[in-house]
Design an enzyme around this catalytic site. Structure first.
Site, mmCIF file in Angstrom:
data_model
loop_
_atom_site.group_PDB
_atom_site.id
_atom_site.type_symbol
_atom_site.label_atom_id
_atom_site.label_comp_id
_atom_site.label_asym_id
_atom_site.label_seq_id
_atom_site.Cartn_x
_atom_site.Cartn_y
_atom_site.Cartn_z
ATOM 1 N N TYR A 1 20.849 3.709 58.418
ATOM 2 C CA TYR A 1 20.641 3.225 57.048
ATOM 3 C C TYR A 1 19.195 3.433 56.613
ATOM 4 C CZ TYR A 1 20.711 -0.070 53.089
ATOM 5 O OH TYR A 1 20.618 -0.649 51.844
ATOM 6 N N LYS B 1 17.355 5.662 53.532
ATOM 7 C CA LYS B 1 16.501 5.067 52.502
ATOM 8 C C LYS B 1 15.103 5.685 52.518
ATOM 9 C CE LYS B 1 19.739 2.393 50.976
ATOM 10 N NZ LYS B 1 20.363 2.666 49.674
ATOM 11 N N SER C 1 31.030 -4.209 43.289
ATOM 12 C CA SER C 1 30.464 -5.552 43.479
ATOM 13 C C SER C 1 28.944 -5.440 43.464
ATOM 14 C CB SER C 1 30.930 -6.164 44.813
ATOM 15 O OG SER C 1 30.449 -5.393 45.912
ATOM 16 N N SER D 1 15.753 0.631 49.367
ATOM 17 C CA SER D 1 15.772 -0.594 50.158
ATOM 18 C C SER D 1 14.404 -0.815 50.777
ATOM 19 C CB SER D 1 16.823 -0.496 51.270
ATOM 20 O OG SER D 1 16.705 -1.542 52.209
#
Length: 297
Positions: free
Chosen positions: A148, A152, A13, A135
């Site tokens: 997270y 990154k 997706s 990100s």
């Protein structure tokens, strides 16, 4: 212009799916990968993409074998897009180390292993581009995003290391970039991609509940259009469209929210350097002391 061969991870997706559809629309060849590909990538069957099951958390030897299989499809891999990832949410004090490690396995070591598997083929063909979908979290962490954001941030360092190594060893025929998207309307904040566990420290309960509500409020209210985001990434990687005539940048924020964070961080860092310059440089050994030491050798 000859068609390019793209290898894309995390195609179920969001950005990954858009990369598949848009690169195919360009007339390029695509190897779309993902975990449990027979089910999670079933919607891409019939698009013209080659579907390959690839879990980026597999041992490196297994990933290398998968990359070899991918290379055999068209005999080359021109573009690698490291897109697979998920959001592990939790406060630093509450996150268990196994959850942090799980985040790194997918969000950092996964891209690292896939890239290491592809680079020998790019070196052999003396051409290629590797893109990491980083990100804005690689510029600044928000509450409950430590696992997270750390991944990154690590991708930023990995990209810079690859850029410097390949510039020194193999000229710039093999290039690297890290994209730094802000909030886009993908499935990153969906219940299947963000992991929340109950608080184990009572003092964090209200804080964590607020984070869950904040993330639910973000989901599908993000400013960024994933189709446009991917279109701009493809432009950048191919030097076409809005990037025509421009060299591949080392990193690129995407979205007005990302731009705002990056600019603010740069400005704040420059201000810090100015305000603390005297203390910062005071740790150097004086040049005169070095000259005197050399004179006594």
């Amino acid at each position: 212009m000859a068609s390019l061969v793209w290898l894309i991870t995390g195609c179920s997706s969001g950005f990954g799916e858009q990369f598949v559809l848009q690169t195919l629309a360009r007339g390029d060849k695509v190897i779309a990968t993902g975990r449990n590909a027979s089910t999670k990538l079933a919607h891409l069957q019939g698009t013209g993409a080659t579907i390959l099951d690839l879990d980026v958390t597999m041992p490196e030897a297994e990933i290398a074998a998968k990359i070899k299989e991918a290379h055999q499809v068209f005999g080359r891999i021109d573009m690698l897009v490291n897109n697979a990832g998920y959001l592990e949410s939790g406060a630093v004090e509450e996150l268990s180390l196994d959850r942090v490690q799980r985040s790194f396995e997918t969000n950092y070591f996964g891209p690292l292993k896939v890239t290491r598997g592809v680079l020998p083929f790019m070196r052999e063909q003396k051409f290629g581009t590797v893109a990491f979908v980083g990100s804005v979290g690689g510029w600044g962490a928000v509450p409950n995003s430590s696992a997270y954001a750390a991944c990154k941030y690590a991708l930023e360092g990995l990209t810079e290391a690859l850029q410097s190594e390949f510039a020194a060893l193999f000229s710039r025929d093999i290039q690297f970039i890290v994209f730094e998207p802000g909030y886009f309307r993908t499935e990153i904040f969906s219940s299947t991609n963000v992991v929340h566990l109950p608080s184990n420290i009572p003092e964090y309960q209200a804080f964590n509940n607020a984070t869950v509500q904040r993330q639910k409020g973000i989901y599908h209210n993000e400013k960024g259009d994933p189709a446009k985001g991917v279109a701009r990434m493809i432009d950048t990687l191919t030097g076409s469209g809005m990037a025509e005539g421009k060299k591949l940048p080392p990193r690129l924020p995407l979205g007005s929210d990302s731009l705002q964070v990056v600019r603010a961080k740069c400005q704040a860092t420059l201000k810090l350097c100015d305000e603390w310059e005297d203390l910062i440089v005071s740790t150097d050994i004086p040049a005169e002391a070095d000259r005197q030491a050399e004179a006594h050798l």
